[in-house]
Scaffold this motif. Structure first.
Motif, PDB file in Angstrom:
ATOM      1  N   VAL A   1       0.841  -1.196   0.000  1.00  0.00           N
ATOM      2  CA  VAL A   1       0.000   0.000   0.000  1.00  0.00           C
ATOM      3  C   VAL A   1       0.878   1.249   0.000  1.00  0.00           C
ATOM      4  CG1 VAL A   1      -1.809   1.279   1.226  1.00  0.00           C
ATOM      5  CG2 VAL A   1      -1.828  -1.225   1.237  1.00  0.00           C
ATOM      6  N   LEU A   2       1.971   1.200   0.748  1.00  0.00           N
ATOM      7  CA  LEU A   2       2.894   2.329   0.819  1.00  0.00           C
ATOM      8  C   LEU A   2       3.483   2.642  -0.555  1.00  0.00           C
ATOM      9  CD1 LEU A   2       4.599   4.358   2.498  1.00  0.00           C
ATOM     10  CD2 LEU A   2       6.250   2.503   2.854  1.00  0.00           C
ATOM     11  N   TYR A   3       3.905   1.614  -1.281  1.00  0.00           N
ATOM     12  CA  TYR A   3       4.493   1.833  -2.610  1.00  0.00           C
ATOM     13  C   TYR A   3       3.470   2.445  -3.569  1.00  0.00           C
ATOM     14  CZ  TYR A   3       8.135  -1.326  -0.844  1.00  0.00           C
ATOM     15  OH  TYR A   3       9.134  -1.899  -0.098  1.00  0.00           O
ATOM     16  N   VAL A   4       2.252   1.925  -3.519  1.00  0.00           N
ATOM     17  CA  VAL A   4       1.196   2.451  -4.403  1.00  0.00           C
ATOM     18  C   VAL A   4       0.892   3.906  -4.059  1.00  0.00           C
ATOM     19  CG1 VAL A   4      -1.239   2.243  -5.051  1.00  0.00           C
ATOM     20  CG2 VAL A   4       0.167   0.186  -4.802  1.00  0.00           C
ATOM     21  N   PHE A   5       0.794   4.208  -2.773  1.00  0.00           N
ATOM     22  CA  PHE A   5       0.488   5.583  -2.348  1.00  0.00           C
ATOM     23  C   PHE A   5       1.612   6.532  -2.756  1.00  0.00           C
ATOM     24  CE2 PHE A   5       0.330   8.822   1.199  1.00  0.00           C
ATOM     25  CZ  PHE A   5      -0.804   9.471   0.717  1.00  0.00           C
ATOM     26  N   ALA A   6       2.858   6.090  -2.627  1.00  0.00           N
ATOM     27  CA  ALA A   6       3.998   6.929  -3.017  1.00  0.00           C
ATOM     28  C   ALA A   6       3.977   7.214  -4.523  1.00  0.00           C
ATOM     29  CB  ALA A   6       5.309   6.252  -2.622  1.00  0.00           C
ATOM     30  N   VAL A   7       3.664   6.204  -5.306  1.00  0.00           N
ATOM     31  CA  VAL A   7       3.575   6.394  -6.763  1.00  0.00           C
ATOM     32  C   VAL A   7       2.460   7.380  -7.098  1.00  0.00           C
ATOM     33  CG1 VAL A   7       3.006   5.268  -8.947  1.00  0.00           C
ATOM     34  CG2 VAL A   7       4.566   4.155  -7.339  1.00  0.00           C
ATOM     35  N   LEU A   8       1.334   7.264  -6.402  1.00  0.00           N
ATOM     36  CA  LEU A   8       0.220   8.190  -6.628  1.00  0.00           C
ATOM     37  C   LEU A   8       0.623   9.627  -6.310  1.00  0.00           C
ATOM     38  CD1 LEU A   8      -2.833   6.185  -5.208  1.00  0.00           C
ATOM     39  CD2 LEU A   8      -2.339   6.718  -7.600  1.00  0.00           C
ATOM     40  N   LEU A   9       1.396   9.801  -5.243  1.00  0.00           N
ATOM     41  CA  LEU A   9       1.858  11.139  -4.882  1.00  0.00           C
ATOM     42  C   LEU A   9       2.751  11.723  -5.975  1.00  0.00           C
ATOM     43  CD1 LEU A   9       2.672  10.789  -1.056  1.00  0.00           C
ATOM     44  CD2 LEU A   9       0.815  12.108  -2.086  1.00  0.00           C
ATOM     45  N   ILE A  10       3.624  10.897  -6.536  1.00  0.00           N
ATOM     46  CA  ILE A  10       4.509  11.368  -7.612  1.00  0.00           C
ATOM     47  C   ILE A  10       3.692  11.725  -8.854  1.00  0.00           C
ATOM     48  CG2 ILE A  10       6.350  10.690  -9.198  1.00  0.00           C
ATOM     49  CD1 ILE A  10       7.563   9.052  -6.934  1.00  0.00           C
ATOM     50  N   ILE A  11       2.685  10.902  -9.158  1.00  0.00           N
ATOM     51  CA  ILE A  11       1.824  11.188 -10.311  1.00  0.00           C
ATOM     52  C   ILE A  11       1.092  12.506 -10.120  1.00  0.00           C
ATOM     53  CG2 ILE A  11      -0.229  10.431 -11.574  1.00  0.00           C
ATOM     54  CD1 ILE A  11       0.681   7.547 -11.075  1.00  0.00           C
ATOM     55  N   VAL A  12       0.620  12.732  -8.896  1.00  0.00           N
ATOM     56  CA  VAL A  12      -0.084  13.986  -8.605  1.00  0.00           C
ATOM     57  C   VAL A  12       0.847  15.183  -8.795  1.00  0.00           C
ATOM     58  CG1 VAL A  12      -1.184  15.352  -6.783  1.00  0.00           C
ATOM     59  CG2 VAL A  12      -1.767  12.939  -7.053  1.00  0.00           C
ATOM     60  N   THR A  13       2.100  15.047  -8.392  1.00  0.00           N
ATOM     61  CA  THR A  13       3.046  16.158  -8.557  1.00  0.00           C
ATOM     62  C   THR A  13       3.371  16.405 -10.030  1.00  0.00           C
ATOM     63  OG1 THR A  13       4.956  14.677  -8.267  1.00  0.00           O
ATOM     64  CG2 THR A  13       4.103  15.784  -6.300  1.00  0.00           C
ATOM     65  N   LEU A  14       3.207  15.377 -10.856  1.00  0.00           N
ATOM     66  CA  LEU A  14       3.391  15.565 -12.292  1.00  0.00           C
ATOM     67  C   LEU A  14       2.254  16.391 -12.893  1.00  0.00           C
ATOM     68  CD1 LEU A  14       4.628  12.044 -13.486  1.00  0.00           C
ATOM     69  CD2 LEU A  14       5.813  14.215 -13.879  1.00  0.00           C
ATOM     70  N   ILE A  15       1.059  16.179 -12.348  1.00  0.00           N
ATOM     71  CA  ILE A  15      -0.134  16.846 -12.883  1.00  0.00           C
ATOM     72  C   ILE A  15      -0.359  18.197 -12.213  1.00  0.00           C
ATOM     73  CG2 ILE A  15      -2.636  16.632 -13.186  1.00  0.00           C
ATOM     74  CD1 ILE A  15      -2.222  13.565 -13.029  1.00  0.00           C
ATOM     75  N   PHE A  16      -0.101  18.228 -10.906  1.00  0.00           N
ATOM     76  CA  PHE A  16      -0.462  19.397 -10.091  1.00  0.00           C
ATOM     77  C   PHE A  16       0.789  19.995  -9.470  1.00  0.00           C
ATOM     78  CE2 PHE A  16      -2.435  20.883  -5.915  1.00  0.00           C
ATOM     79  CZ  PHE A  16      -2.925  22.073  -6.462  1.00  0.00           C
ATOM     80  N   ASN A  17       1.123  21.217  -9.846  1.00  0.00           N
ATOM     81  CA  ASN A  17       2.298  21.912  -9.327  1.00  0.00           C
ATOM     82  C   ASN A  17       1.834  23.172  -8.592  1.00  0.00           C
ATOM     83  OD1 ASN A  17       4.708  23.139  -8.794  1.00  0.00           O
ATOM     84  ND2 ASN A  17       5.438  23.165 -10.904  1.00  0.00           N
ATOM     85  N   PRO A  18       1.426  23.024  -7.339  1.00  0.00           N
ATOM     86  CA  PRO A  18       0.787  24.140  -6.628  1.00  0.00           C
ATOM     87  C   PRO A  18       1.769  25.247  -6.259  1.00  0.00           C
ATOM     88  CG  PRO A  18       1.123  22.311  -5.129  1.00  0.00           C
ATOM     89  CD  PRO A  18       1.544  21.827  -6.492  1.00  0.00           C
ATOM     90  N   SER A  19       1.263  26.463  -6.256  1.00  0.00           N
ATOM     91  CA  SER A  19       2.056  27.600  -5.789  1.00  0.00           C
ATOM     92  C   SER A  19       2.087  27.596  -4.263  1.00  0.00           C
ATOM     93  CB  SER A  19       1.440  28.907  -6.293  1.00  0.00           C
ATOM     94  OG  SER A  19       0.156  29.089  -5.718  1.00  0.00           O
ATOM     95  N   TYR A  20       2.899  28.496  -3.703  1.00  0.00           N
ATOM     96  CA  TYR A  20       2.969  28.572  -2.243  1.00  0.00           C
ATOM     97  C   TYR A  20       1.615  28.956  -1.657  1.00  0.00           C
ATOM     98  CZ  TYR A  20       3.975  30.245   2.435  1.00  0.00           C
ATOM     99  OH  TYR A  20       3.926  30.449   3.783  1.00  0.00           O
ATOM    100  N   ASP A  21       0.911  29.893  -2.313  1.00  0.00           N
ATOM    101  CA  ASP A  21      -0.401  30.323  -1.816  1.00  0.00           C
ATOM    102  C   ASP A  21      -1.397  29.176  -1.842  1.00  0.00           C
ATOM    103  OD1 ASP A  21       0.492  32.879  -1.364  1.00  0.00           O
ATOM    104  OD2 ASP A  21      -0.144  33.642  -3.327  1.00  0.00           O
ATOM    105  N   THR A  22      -1.330  28.347  -2.885  1.00  0.00           N
ATOM    106  CA  THR A  22      -2.228  27.197  -2.976  1.00  0.00           C
ATOM    107  C   THR A  22      -1.940  26.187  -1.877  1.00  0.00           C
ATOM    108  OG1 THR A  22      -2.343  27.465  -5.386  1.00  0.00           O
ATOM    109  CG2 THR A  22      -3.070  25.356  -4.480  1.00  0.00           C
ATOM    110  N   VAL A  23      -0.659  25.939  -1.633  1.00  0.00           N
ATOM    111  CA  VAL A  23      -0.277  25.018  -0.553  1.00  0.00           C
ATOM    112  C   VAL A  23      -0.749  25.558   0.794  1.00  0.00           C
ATOM    113  CG1 VAL A  23       1.662  23.958   0.665  1.00  0.00           C
ATOM    114  CG2 VAL A  23       1.710  24.134  -1.829  1.00  0.00           C
ATOM    115  N   SER A  24      -0.588  26.859   1.007  1.00  0.00           N
ATOM    116  CA  SER A  24      -1.018  27.485   2.259  1.00  0.00           C
ATOM    117  C   SER A  24      -2.530  27.386   2.440  1.00  0.00           C
ATOM    118  CB  SER A  24      -0.583  28.951   2.295  1.00  0.00           C
ATOM    119  OG  SER A  24       0.820  29.063   2.254  1.00  0.00           O
ATOM    120  N   SER A  25      -3.256  27.619   1.351  1.00  0.00           N
ATOM    121  CA  SER A  25      -4.711  27.534   1.401  1.00  0.00           C
ATOM    122  C   SER A  25      -5.167  26.114   1.718  1.00  0.00           C
ATOM    123  CB  SER A  25      -5.304  28.008   0.068  1.00  0.00           C
ATOM    124  OG  SER A  25      -6.705  27.870   0.058  1.00  0.00           O
ATOM    125  N   LEU A  26      -4.542  25.137   1.069  1.00  0.00           N
ATOM    126  CA  LEU A  26      -4.873  23.739   1.323  1.00  0.00           C
ATOM    127  C   LEU A  26      -4.537  23.361   2.760  1.00  0.00           C
ATOM    128  CD1 LEU A  26      -5.846  21.031   0.178  1.00  0.00           C
ATOM    129  CD2 LEU A  26      -3.496  20.575  -0.557  1.00  0.00           C
TER     130      LEU A  26
END
Length: 367
Positions: free
Chosen positions: A306-331
């Motif tokens: 489960v850990l490996y799958v979740f880590a891969v999903l996180l990397i995929i999300v970073t490929l698609i979604f590159n949030p700004s500092y304001d977006t990270v702060s808001s989240l």
């Protein structure tokens, strides 16, 4: 064989695990955030936040004492049934998963701005996640040992933060209470976000060897966090004016900018590079708790897949979604507001429900 046999942790590891999660990334921004709402009274808000975190922590330990071998996921199934219990467990898993993502993106954003501005975002995500996953895959005992090691090797950092005090203006702390106590109480909510981390006692408790010292351990962990927050906040208050402080994104790092030695310039970069280890003591546990929760829900004894799958999903999300500092702060703010309900409101309700259900059960009344 008990599942805690090879994952049991000592009192010190328990303390450092909670403290490491609490300090995390909030230390870099707390002085600005508390100054913007509470002004020079912010340090009082930090003390009130500590009191609330202690009370909330003790409620959590009181809950866990009822079934000392259960994690929060086991406890929810026990008291709310298979389906509703799993539904609440999923809420907790989402809380941990979102925290993992926020910490990962915030870490990468800091690295891009301060250290590696030309490096690809997803590549940094990969470089951060590899050691996180490597440690998380080995279970809670290794994670706790790692947090203890990081605590020891970063003890020099508070000492470095004393250097800027030679230029301190202590009158900046006045007035202690500017207008009324309202701003102090408003500031408590902001400080509570930084104290988040004590809720992991819901998972750490069954793995603690000396469970009778759980209250003492969580008290010490919260108190260490209090001292760190007070030192950094007061240091920023006496070095910067409120106007300057409100304009600094990471005031803790800005404290170090004027400091240089003959053999070293840009001390803040060295400080930040070392502080990435401290941030990892928040990210790694949340990564582990997310995958542990998923594994328990689906009935898998090993969380690694489960850990490996979740880590891969996180990397995929970073490929698609590159949030700004304001977006990270808001989240992060939305996650923190959600955490208020989950960490400060839910445990007292759960404790009362457990009390009523156990009392009725003794009388032969179902609930």
């Amino acid at each position: 064989m008990n599942r805690t046999t090879f994952n049991d942790i000592t009192l010190l590891q328990y303390i450092f695990a909670i403290n490491g999660i609490q300090i995390g990334i909030g230390v870099l921004t707390l002085p600005r955030e508390i100054a913007s709402v509470a002004g020079t009274s912010g340090w009082i808000s930090i003390i009130f936040g500590w009191i609330i975190s202690i009370l909330a922590s003790f409620i959590i330990i009181t809950i866990m004492k009822q079934h000392p071998n259960d994690t929060i996921f086991d406890l929810l199934n026990r008291y709310f049934g298979k389906y509703f219990g799993r539904l609440i467990s999923i809420v907790w898993i989402c809380y941990f998963a979102i925290a993992s993502f926020i910490l990962l993106t915030a870490t990468i954003r800091i690295m891009v701005i301060w250290v590696l501005p030309e490096t690809l975002y997803f590549l940094l995500a990969f470089l951060v996640l590899v050691p996180w996953v490597f440690i998380a895959r080995n279970g809670l005992r290794i994670i706790s040992r790692y947090t203890q090691l990081v605590f020891i090797i970063t003890l020099w950092m508070p000492m470095i933060l004393l250097i800027p005090l030679k230029d301190a203006t202590w009158l900046n702390l006045l007035p202690v209470i500017k207008d009324n106590w309202k701003e102090v109480f408003v500031g408590v909510k902001t400080t509570m976000f930084s104290y988040f981390g004590f809720e992991v006692a819901f998972i750490l408790y069954p793995f603690l060897k000396n469970k009778e010292r759980a209250y003492l351990g969580i008290f010490i962990a919260n108190t260490i966090t209090l001292l760190v927050f007070l030192q950094i906040t007061v240091s920023c208050f006496v070095v910067f004016t409120l106007e300057d402080l409100n304009g600094l994104i990471w005031p803790t790092l800005s404290l170090l900018k004027p400091i240089s030695f003959q053999f070293l310039e840009r001390l803040e970069i060295v400080f930040l590079s070392a502080y990435l280890f401290q941030i990892s003591t928040t990210g790694i546990p949340f990564l582990y708790f997310t995958t542990l929760g998923i594994s328990q829900i689906i009935g898998w004894k090993d969380h690694q897949y489960v850990l490996y799958v979740f880590a891969v999903l996180l990397i995929i999300v970073t490929l698609i979604f590159n949030p700004s500092y304001d977006t990270v702060s808001s989240l992060g703010e939305k996650w923190a507001n959600f955490g208020i309900w989950l960490i400060l409101v839910f445990p007292p309700i759960l404790l009362m429900y457990m009390y009523v259900k156990n009392k009725w059960k003794k009388k032969g009344i179902g609930l």
